[in-house]
Design a protein around this motif. Structure first.
Motif, PDB file in Angstrom:
ATOM      1  N   ASP A  37       0.835  -1.201   0.000  1.00 29.50           N
ATOM      2  CA  ASP A  37       0.000   0.000   0.000  1.00 29.50           C
ATOM      3  C   ASP A  37       0.873   1.256   0.000  1.00 29.50           C
ATOM      4  O   ASP A  37       0.561   2.241  -0.674  1.00 29.50           O
ATOM      5  CB  ASP A  37      -0.938  -0.019   1.208  1.00 29.50           C
ATOM      6  N   MET A  41       0.785   4.020  -2.946  1.00 31.29           N
ATOM      7  CA  MET A  41       0.528   5.446  -2.694  1.00 31.29           C
ATOM      8  C   MET A  41       1.652   6.319  -3.248  1.00 31.29           C
ATOM      9  O   MET A  41       1.390   7.380  -3.812  1.00 31.29           O
ATOM     10  CB  MET A  41       0.361   5.709  -1.195  1.00 31.29           C
ATOM     11  N   GLN A  45      -0.296   8.516  -5.974  1.00 31.23           N
ATOM     12  CA  GLN A  45      -0.919   9.668  -5.324  1.00 31.23           C
ATOM     13  C   GLN A  45       0.095  10.785  -5.155  1.00 31.23           C
ATOM     14  O   GLN A  45       1.291  10.532  -5.085  1.00 31.23           O
ATOM     15  CB  GLN A  45      -1.490   9.283  -3.952  1.00 31.23           C
ATOM     16  N   GLN A  49      -1.269  14.672  -0.704  1.00 33.19           N
ATOM     17  CA  GLN A  49      -2.529  13.985  -0.417  1.00 33.19           C
ATOM     18  C   GLN A  49      -2.328  12.784   0.504  1.00 33.19           C
ATOM     19  O   GLN A  49      -3.253  12.370   1.179  1.00 33.19           O
ATOM     20  CB  GLN A  49      -3.181  13.484  -1.712  1.00 33.19           C
ATOM     21  N   SER A  50      -1.144  12.214   0.496  1.00 28.51           N
ATOM     22  CA  SER A  50      -0.967  10.935   1.184  1.00 28.51           C
ATOM     23  C   SER A  50       0.131  10.918   2.242  1.00 28.51           C
ATOM     24  O   SER A  50       0.402   9.863   2.815  1.00 28.51           O
ATOM     25  CB  SER A  50      -0.686   9.847   0.147  1.00 28.51           C
ATOM     26  N   TRP A  51       0.749  12.054   2.548  1.00 28.88           N
ATOM     27  CA  TRP A  51       1.888  12.042   3.462  1.00 28.88           C
ATOM     28  C   TRP A  51       1.542  11.479   4.830  1.00 28.88           C
ATOM     29  O   TRP A  51       2.335  10.751   5.423  1.00 28.88           O
ATOM     30  CB  TRP A  51       2.536  13.425   3.571  1.00 28.88           C
ATOM     31  N   LEU A  53      -0.757   9.203   5.637  1.00 24.59           N
ATOM     32  CA  LEU A  53      -0.899   7.748   5.537  1.00 24.59           C
ATOM     33  C   LEU A  53       0.448   7.076   5.278  1.00 24.59           C
ATOM     34  O   LEU A  53       0.722   5.999   5.807  1.00 24.59           O
ATOM     35  CB  LEU A  53      -1.901   7.391   4.428  1.00 24.59           C
ATOM     36  N   LEU A  54       1.305   7.712   4.487  1.00 24.32           N
ATOM     37  CA  LEU A  54       2.661   7.181   4.271  1.00 24.32           C
ATOM     38  C   LEU A  54       3.442   7.150   5.585  1.00 24.32           C
ATOM     39  O   LEU A  54       4.141   6.179   5.877  1.00 24.32           O
ATOM     40  CB  LEU A  54       3.410   8.027   3.229  1.00 24.32           C
TER      41      LEU A  54
END
Length: 173
Positions: A37, A41, A45, A49-51, A53-54
């Motif tokens: 995942d 990402m 992405q 937008q995804s930092w 969650l990363l």
């Protein structure tokens, strides 16, 4: 899960060296999922937008990776996986948003279940894990204790902020 504690009572006393059969494999597969995942990402992405969650995935990969490599703290990682029960409803919420079904009974019902499972499986689980770490600090090596404490110090505020965002978005528009 609570049922696991009934079926494997040794885990309630020892989350470091005790775990039910298959738990190590489950945590190892979870590391694989979070790695996949994470890479997905990164590739698909935008970073802004995804930092968050990363960052979340990085913490989980490190903590679960330690449990898998050392064959210790698998029970603790198993407790941490309870958090993912709520992910079902978080993901369903995202799907309903993308399908433009915000003003439906299904979305409303999911919002209520999402918030309930969020409190039980995210907030309460993280609080319990933090308490466990604090109460067992003498039994946990300093390096592992530091990783666990930093992990909890990152995850808890992130989850509280997400809870606030969910409340604001779904209940206090």
């Amino acid at each position: 899960s609570p049922c696991r504690f009934c079926l494997h009572p040794g885990m309630s006393e020892d989350l470091v060296g005790t775990h039910p059969p298959g738990a190590h494999s489950l945590v190892a597969v979870s590391v694989g999922y979070f790695l996949e995942d994470f890479v997905d990402m990164l590739c698909n992405q935008k970073l802004h937008q995804s930092w968050e969650l990363l960052f979340h995935h990085s913490v989980v990969i490190i903590c679960f990776g330690i449990a898998v490599l050392l064959h210790q703290y698998v029970g603790f990682a198993l407790v941490a996986l309870l958090v993912e029960i709520n992910s079902i409803f978080l993901h369903l919420r995202q799907i309903l948003l993308m399908a433009n079904l915000v003003h439906t009974t299904c979305y409303r019902l999911n919002s209520i279940i999402n918030l309930g499972t969020y409190v039980v499986f995210r907030i309460a689980t993280l609080a319990w894990m933090t308490r466990w770490l604090f109460l067992n600090r003498e039994n946990v090596p300093l390096a592992t204790y530091a990783v666990g404490t930093v992990g909890m110090a990152i995850m808890t505020p992130m989850n509280i902020i997400l809870f606030y965002r969910l409340l604001r978005s779904d209940f206090f528009k």
